[in-house]
Design a protein around this motif. Structure first.
Motif, mmCIF file in Angstrom:
data_model
loop_
_atom_site.group_PDB
_atom_site.id
_atom_site.type_symbol
_atom_site.label_atom_id
_atom_site.label_comp_id
_atom_site.label_asym_id
_atom_site.label_seq_id
_atom_site.Cartn_x
_atom_site.Cartn_y
_atom_site.Cartn_z
ATOM 1 N N LEU A 23 0.826 -1.211 0.000
ATOM 2 C CA LEU A 23 0.000 0.000 0.000
ATOM 3 C C LEU A 23 0.857 1.256 0.000
ATOM 4 O O LEU A 23 0.485 2.269 -0.611
ATOM 5 C CB LEU A 23 -0.929 -0.002 1.210
ATOM 6 N N ALA A 24 1.998 1.193 0.651
ATOM 7 C CA ALA A 24 2.857 2.373 0.733
ATOM 8 C C ALA A 24 3.601 2.650 -0.561
ATOM 9 O O ALA A 24 3.940 3.810 -0.842
ATOM 10 C CB ALA A 24 3.860 2.207 1.873
ATOM 11 N N GLY A 25 3.832 1.600 -1.373
ATOM 12 C CA GLY A 25 4.699 1.830 -2.510
ATOM 13 C C GLY A 25 4.218 1.392 -3.874
ATOM 14 O O GLY A 25 4.782 1.821 -4.890
ATOM 15 N N ARG A 26 3.161 0.534 -3.941
ATOM 16 C CA ARG A 26 2.838 -0.029 -5.251
ATOM 17 C C ARG A 26 1.378 0.120 -5.665
ATOM 18 O O ARG A 26 1.032 -0.248 -6.794
ATOM 19 C CB ARG A 26 3.207 -1.523 -5.283
ATOM 20 N N ILE A 27 0.528 0.617 -4.815
ATOM 21 C CA ILE A 27 -0.893 0.704 -5.133
ATOM 22 C C ILE A 27 -1.280 2.146 -5.434
ATOM 23 O O ILE A 27 -1.075 3.046 -4.615
ATOM 24 C CB ILE A 27 -1.748 0.152 -3.974
#
Length: 357
Positions: A23-27
């Protein structure tokens, strides 16, 4: 459609921590805002790696907080009922990792609560984390079978192997409830019908399992239309994480999850890495990395759009009901029917809660 979905993650074990990084980096269109876990030190440490993310030891505080729009539950299954119902009461979409709950009765309570929300608002809020439905190979297999070119699907053969389990308390029943449950959803997803009975067979266990643990296990599902599903689950295979499926239809078969040519064998190499002439994935996060990304992205997109996507509360309940029958079969060795309520009665009950127009 909202611009950004503010997401809180409950549970910061292996799966929860993986979702936090996702969630922090790819969504896209998601903002990780909070994490919760009874282990407040672990939650605080994980949150500290991401600017603006707060931590709490109280899952219900996160769920009801005004700065959280939607929730990912990666907490233990025995707290899922309370936490999912809290999400529904707060009107917040929730992606709940499997199992939905630990038994059929509590899963059914969630189904009924979610149906009531849908009757009142026009959309359900619960999605269950059966990520294999989002895996490109499984999605392609479903498309081929549903397309009809191979005729009616007759058989499925599933293999599900872990190198080992990190939890020393992972007992025989947990292999059914926490591992085999994925094959339950695969069977329902690919056949498009319910599992009506299950029988769990107990081969001689590996000497590398904990004392008293029946591992591997072989489960036989009978589908509503008469199809048969064979499932091998082996959680201490020592080699790596192997998941594959073969569907046998009237005019052909399809295999996913394995090399496309040559002899296929696995062994433990001298360096301790399971190999087949390439490297066997170490665990589920590697094998299904793309599936998890696609699953969470689809969920976030559905939250933004005010729609629903993916496995429903009913899918979670049906899988739990099969697992419940599977645990009974594990104890007796006998074929056990699956006890499911009639979904039409649930729909009728939910419809009766709508206000008159």
């Amino acid at each position: 459609m909202s611009a950004v979905v503010r997401v809180g993650v409950v549970g910061v074990g292996i799966m929860g921590a993986d979702h936090v990084e996702r969630l922090a980096g790819r969504i896209a269109h998601a903002e990780l805002v909070a994490v919760a876990d009874p282990d407040e030190v672990r939650a605080k440490e994980l949150a500290s790696h991401h600017d603006g993310v707060r931590s709490t030891g109280d899952a219900l505080e996160l769920i009801t907080s005004d700065d959280v729009d939607a929730v990912v539950l990666a907490s233990p299954g025995f707290v899922h009922e309370e936490q999912v119902l809290a999400c529904l009461a707060a009107g917040k979409p929730v992606l709940c990792e499997k199992p939905l709950t630990m038994d059929s009765e509590s899963s059914l309570r969630i189904v009924r609560a979610d149906r009531e929300v849908e009757a009142a608002t026009g959309r359900p809020l619960v999605q269950v984390g059966f990520m294999r439905r989002f895996d490109p190979e499984y999605a392609r297999l479903r498309s081929v079978l549903a397309g009809g070119s191979l005729g009616r699907t007759l058989l499925l053969h599933n293999v599900h192997r872990n190198a080992s389990v990190p939890n020393p308390d992972f007992r025989s029943e947990m292999i059914v409830r926490d591992s085999l449950v994925h094959e339950v959803d695969v069977a329902r997803f690919l056949f498009g019908e319910e599992v009506v009975s299950v029988q769990v067979l107990s081969p001689a266990p590996t000497s590398l399992a904990a004392a008293g643990v029946i591992d591997p296990q072989v489960a036989l599902f009978t589908m509503a239309g008469g199809g048969i599903v064979t499932n091998e689950v082996f959680v201490n295979s020592q080699v790596g994480y192997e998941v594959r499926c073969e569907a046998v239809a009237e005019r052909g078969s399809v295999v996913i999850g394995r090399p496309s040519s040559g002899a296929y064998s696995t062994a433990l190499a001298m360096d301790g890495v399971g190999q087949w002439g390439g490297t066997v994935p170490a665990d589920y996060r590697e094998r299904f990395a793309t599936a998890y990304d696609l699953e969470v992205q689809a969920w976030v997109d559905s939250v933004r759009a005010g729609t629903s996507v993916g496995p429903t509360a009913w899918d979670g309940y049906a899988a739990t009901a099969v697992s419940t029958a599977g645990m009974a079969s594990l104890a007796s060795g006998e074929r056990v029917p699956v006890d499911l309520v009639d979904p039409l009665t649930l729909s009728q009950n939910a419809s009766s809660t709508k206000e008159p127009s």
